[in-house]
Structure formats: C-alpha cells, structure tokens
Design an enzyme around this catalytic site. Sequence first.
Site, mmCIF file in Angstrom:
data_model
loop_
_atom_site.group_PDB
_atom_site.id
_atom_site.type_symbol
_atom_site.label_atom_id
_atom_site.label_comp_id
_atom_site.label_asym_id
_atom_site.label_seq_id
_atom_site.Cartn_x
_atom_site.Cartn_y
_atom_site.Cartn_z
ATOM 1 N N ARG A 77 0.816 -1.220 0.000
ATOM 2 C CA ARG A 77 0.000 0.000 0.000
ATOM 3 C C ARG A 77 0.849 1.269 0.000
ATOM 4 O O ARG A 77 0.488 2.257 0.645
ATOM 5 C CB ARG A 77 -0.946 0.034 1.226
ATOM 6 N N TYR A 112 -14.733 -11.565 0.746
ATOM 7 C CA TYR A 112 -15.467 -10.337 0.437
ATOM 8 C C TYR A 112 -16.745 -10.624 -0.344
ATOM 9 O O TYR A 112 -17.765 -9.968 -0.166
ATOM 10 C CB TYR A 112 -14.586 -9.371 -0.366
ATOM 11 N N ARG A 114 -6.859 12.148 -5.368
ATOM 12 C CA ARG A 114 -8.141 11.490 -5.106
ATOM 13 C C ARG A 114 -9.277 12.523 -5.110
ATOM 14 O O ARG A 114 -10.367 12.268 -5.600
ATOM 15 C CB ARG A 114 -8.058 10.796 -3.748
ATOM 16 N N ARG A 120 -3.398 6.754 1.169
ATOM 17 C CA ARG A 120 -3.895 7.934 1.875
ATOM 18 C C ARG A 120 -2.905 8.608 2.818
ATOM 19 O O ARG A 120 -3.129 9.734 3.222
ATOM 20 C CB ARG A 120 -5.171 7.582 2.648
ATOM 21 N N ASP A 136 -6.984 -2.622 -7.116
ATOM 22 C CA ASP A 136 -7.438 -3.306 -5.906
ATOM 23 C C ASP A 136 -7.722 -4.761 -6.221
ATOM 24 O O ASP A 136 -8.014 -5.109 -7.367
ATOM 25 C CB ASP A 136 -8.697 -2.634 -5.340
HETATM 26 O O1 1CP Z 1 0.359 0.827 -3.268
HETATM 27 C C1 1CP Z 1 -0.408 -0.133 -3.250
HETATM 28 O O2 1CP Z 1 -0.123 -1.204 -2.680
HETATM 29 C C2 1CP Z 1 -1.684 0.124 -3.965
HETATM 30 C C3 1CP Z 1 -2.483 -0.908 -4.551
HETATM 31 C C4 1CP Z 1 -3.427 -1.695 -3.625
HETATM 32 C C5 1CP Z 1 -3.307 -3.051 -3.298
HETATM 33 C C6 1CP Z 1 -2.130 -3.970 -3.582
HETATM 34 C C7 1CP Z 1 -4.654 -1.228 -3.086
HETATM 35 C C8 1CP Z 1 -5.167 0.133 -3.165
HETATM 36 N N1 1CP Z 1 -5.302 -2.296 -2.515
HETATM 37 C C9 1CP Z 1 -4.487 -3.411 -2.616
HETATM 38 C C10 1CP Z 1 -4.785 -4.760 -2.169
HETATM 39 C C11 1CP Z 1 -5.925 -5.036 -1.263
HETATM 40 N N2 1CP Z 1 -7.178 -4.474 -1.252
HETATM 41 C C12 1CP Z 1 -5.902 -6.045 -0.283
HETATM 42 C C13 1CP Z 1 -4.727 -6.974 -0.075
HETATM 43 C C14 1CP Z 1 -3.664 -6.339 0.741
HETATM 44 C C15 1CP Z 1 -3.988 -6.185 2.201
HETATM 45 O O3 1CP Z 1 -4.254 -7.202 2.855
HETATM 46 O O4 1CP Z 1 -3.941 -5.033 2.656
HETATM 47 C C16 1CP Z 1 -7.148 -6.056 0.356
HETATM 48 C C17 1CP Z 1 -7.579 -6.950 1.495
HETATM 49 C C18 1CP Z 1 -7.960 -5.055 -0.261
HETATM 50 C C19 1CP Z 1 -9.376 -4.720 0.032
HETATM 51 C C20 1CP Z 1 -9.520 -3.277 0.323
HETATM 52 N N3 1CP Z 1 -9.564 -2.290 -0.612
HETATM 53 C C21 1CP Z 1 -9.506 -2.669 1.587
HETATM 54 C C22 1CP Z 1 -9.362 -3.395 2.910
HETATM 55 C C23 1CP Z 1 -10.649 -3.576 3.601
HETATM 56 C C24 1CP Z 1 -10.511 -4.551 4.739
HETATM 57 O O5 1CP Z 1 -11.280 -5.548 4.717
HETATM 58 O O6 1CP Z 1 -9.682 -4.351 5.641
HETATM 59 C C25 1CP Z 1 -9.603 -1.275 1.393
HETATM 60 C C26 1CP Z 1 -9.670 -0.183 2.430
HETATM 61 C C27 1CP Z 1 -9.623 -1.062 -0.011
HETATM 62 C C28 1CP Z 1 -9.609 0.251 -0.719
HETATM 63 C C29 1CP Z 1 -8.242 0.631 -1.168
HETATM 64 N N4 1CP Z 1 -7.461 -0.090 -2.052
HETATM 65 C C30 1CP Z 1 -6.262 0.550 -2.259
HETATM 66 C C31 1CP Z 1 -6.284 1.741 -1.463
HETATM 67 C C32 1CP Z 1 -5.155 2.745 -1.425
HETATM 68 C C33 1CP Z 1 -7.515 1.772 -0.794
HETATM 69 C C34 1CP Z 1 -8.017 2.833 0.163
HETATM 70 C C35 1CP Z 1 -7.876 4.178 -0.365
HETATM 71 C C36 1CP Z 1 -8.973 5.053 -0.691
HETATM 72 O O7 1CP Z 1 -10.153 4.879 -0.311
HETATM 73 O O8 1CP Z 1 -8.580 6.047 -1.328
#
Ligand code: 1CP
Length: 364
Positions: free
Chosen positions: A28, A155, A41, A32, A79
């Site tokens: 990540r 999910y 964003r 943010r 994502d």
């Molecule tokens: O720099 C990077 O790594 C960006 C790319 C990236 C990746 C590899 C994002 C952007 N998401 C992910 C993978 C991801 N998404 C995972 C696997 C990694 C991990 O375990 O953290 C998972 C579980 C998700 C699902 C997801 N998408 C969540 C987690 C929810 C939970 O159940 O805890 C969230 C908050 C998102 C939204 C998301 N995806 C990525 C970002 C930067 C965000 C949040 C940002 C926003 O709202 O602007």
Amino acid sequence: MPVPLRNDCFLRACLRQATPHTPVWLMRQAGRYLPEYRATREHAGNSFMGLATNVQYATEVTLQPLERFALDAAILFSDILTVPDAMGLGLSFGVGEGPRFAHPVRDEAAVAALHVPDLGKLRYVFDAVASIRRALGGRVPLIGFSGSPWTLACYMVEGGSSSDYRRVKTMLYARPDLLHRILDVNTRALIAYLNAQVDAGAQALMVFDSWGGVLADGVFRRFSLDYTRRVLAGVQREKDGQRIPLIVFTKGGGQWLQDLAGCGADVVGLDWTTDLGRARALVGGQVALQGNLDPMVLFAPPEAVAREAVAVLDAFGPPRRADGGWDGHVFNLGHGINQHTPPEHVSALVEAVHSHSRRLRQAS
Ligand code: 1CP
C-alpha cells in the site's frame, strides 16, 4: 523490446541472486498517508474507483511514492476487488468506509450464476499496467497483483470487510460444495487476470491471501492454499526472456511456512509474527522471503524506525551464504502501511534499509 531496467535489485532478490543492497517496497505504498495521493483522489471526485479506473490517475498515484522515497519496486495502483466487481457484484467504497458489494454471493442461485468475467471489463487495469510501465521508463520493476481465491471469496460472501467471517465460514462448514465452486471460478478468473497483467507489462506478480490466516489448520490447505497453488501453476513465468517472480503472502500464515514455500511461489511474504531468521533456516534455500516490519513501528520517531529496520535485516542476516550462494530478502512491512503514517518516517525507513543492508554485505 522494453527499455532495460536501471534497478533490478528487487527482481534479483526475488530470484535469490546477488544484490548490492536489500530492496525495499511497502504494501500500500501509494495511498492515503501521502498528501499528494489525497489531492489526486480529490480531483478524481473523492472516489477510489475514480482513481483506479482512470489510466492517467492510476499512473500518477503509482509513481507518487517513488518520487518521494528510493523504493526498489512499483506496485500497480488497483485493488484485489476489481475481479469480483467485473463478475457483476457491484463494488463501491463509501466515504471513510471499506469496500461493499451490492450483490454478495450467499445462496445456491448466486453461486450457480457466478462466472469468469469477460477480461474486457478489466481492460482499465491492463491499460494502467502498460501506462505505468511506460512512465517508469526502466527505473524500477512493476509488480502486478491479485487477491487469492479464498480472500476474494471472503469479500464476495460477506459483502464487505468482516471481523468474524461468519457468513463465509458458515458456507465453508455447511455447504463446502458452494464455496468450492466460488473458489474454482475465482481461480480460473485470476489465472486469466494475472496473465493479462504480464502481457501488459507486469514484471512480478503478488497474490494477496490477506485472510488465509483466519482459517483452521487443515482447512487452510483445502480452501486457500490448494487454490493459490492452482493460480500460480497457471501463470506465465517468463516474458521477453525475463523470469516473472511470483510472491505469495498469507497474513497470519507463519505456521504454514513449509506448505507456502512448496506452493510454486518464488517468494513468500511474512507478517511480523514470524522471525525471519527462523523462516530463512526452514525455507530460505527454497524461496526468497519478503517482509516483515510491523507497520505500527512507523509511528515511532525516525531513530526507532531505523533501529527496528536494522533488527529485521539482522534477523534475516547477511544474504550471502557461507557457501558463496545467496538467499533472498525483500524488505517490506508485514501488512499494508497505515493511512495515518507520517511520510517522513517512511524516508527514514528506506534510508536505514539501504544503508544497513550495504553494511551487512561488507561485514560478511
Ligand atoms: O500501493 C499499493 O499497494 C496500492 C495498490 C493496492 C493493493 C495492492 C490497493 C489500493 N489495494 C491493494 C490490495 C488489497 N485491497 C488487499 C490486499 C492487501 C492487504 O491485505 O492489505 C485487500 C484486502 C484489499 C481490500 C480493500 N480495498 C480494503 C481493505 C478492507 C478490509 O477488509 O480491511 C480497502 C480499504 C480497499 C480500498 C483501497 N485499495 C487501495 C487503497 C489505497 C484503498 C483505500 C484508499 C482510498 O479509499 O482512497
């Protein structure tokens, strides 16, 4: 032919080859905690999918952390949930909330209706990969990724994030046939999705099994690992004469290290609950290891961040072995960076990893 890489440390460490320093990137890393990410964003209508589906924005935010920090790899800004979204589940992210699916897969009819999506629906991802690769111009390699079949199923059945995985585990124990069908569809979709990322220019692939660690021992093998193994077996491992390293990360998977090391990956990612030295002794001759700083360390002052980074590097030890060969370590956090992390502390981390890992190589 694509432009040659100027920094191939990350790929070399994944393949257990000699490197001048330990490469570092952060799960990540685009997100943010960076004010420039929040600004982009905002431009994209304050929406995550607005960023992810727009090639220019996705390229811009992927490169943002590389402009600030001397990271050794870029990761596609996207994502894991794009794949179930393309299956028609209706993904949305509420303001300040986690992901939501409008059409979760909870009963026999919904499971029967599930199909491998048309890859055309994910075209924006492959276009982003190609654009990011061009924008990188050989600076560092680009990592593509997906979720694991099990983590996506969490999910898809829960309809969003979960604290207890009650619905998906109920399906697992009450109707395992339904869950196996979801996992099979996910597996076939992910093979096509990851191969298309490689075709578009991804130079390494990572499978995020973020929720594998919530499963009981034994159950993990049948419902997570066996499907991850199938995904890895279906993915192309070479492009333009370059090997494509495969990374698998099961959060909470430390006790299944040997199984993970045998699932077809080149690299196993570890969270902070596993000692890297012990992991190296068990499987370091078979796979490279990625990890494993507790992301919360980054809230301590920069001196403490540097000290803890040194402790992680020392736990792995000098990557060069006594017999002259090399084991592989890719420095990372043990899970995603927290959104409240001070960016200056990340600079201290990257600097400490590079300088101490150079010292380790000189001393050994
Ligand atoms: O720099 C990077 O790594 C960006 C790319 C990236 C990746 C590899 C994002 C952007 N998401 C992910 C993978 C991801 N998404 C995972 C696997 C990694 C991990 O375990 O953290 C998972 C579980 C998700 C699902 C997801 N998408 C969540 C987690 C929810 C939970 O159940 O805890 C969230 C908050 C998102 C939204 C998301 N995806 C990525 C970002 C930067 C965000 C949040 C940002 C926003 O709202 O602007």
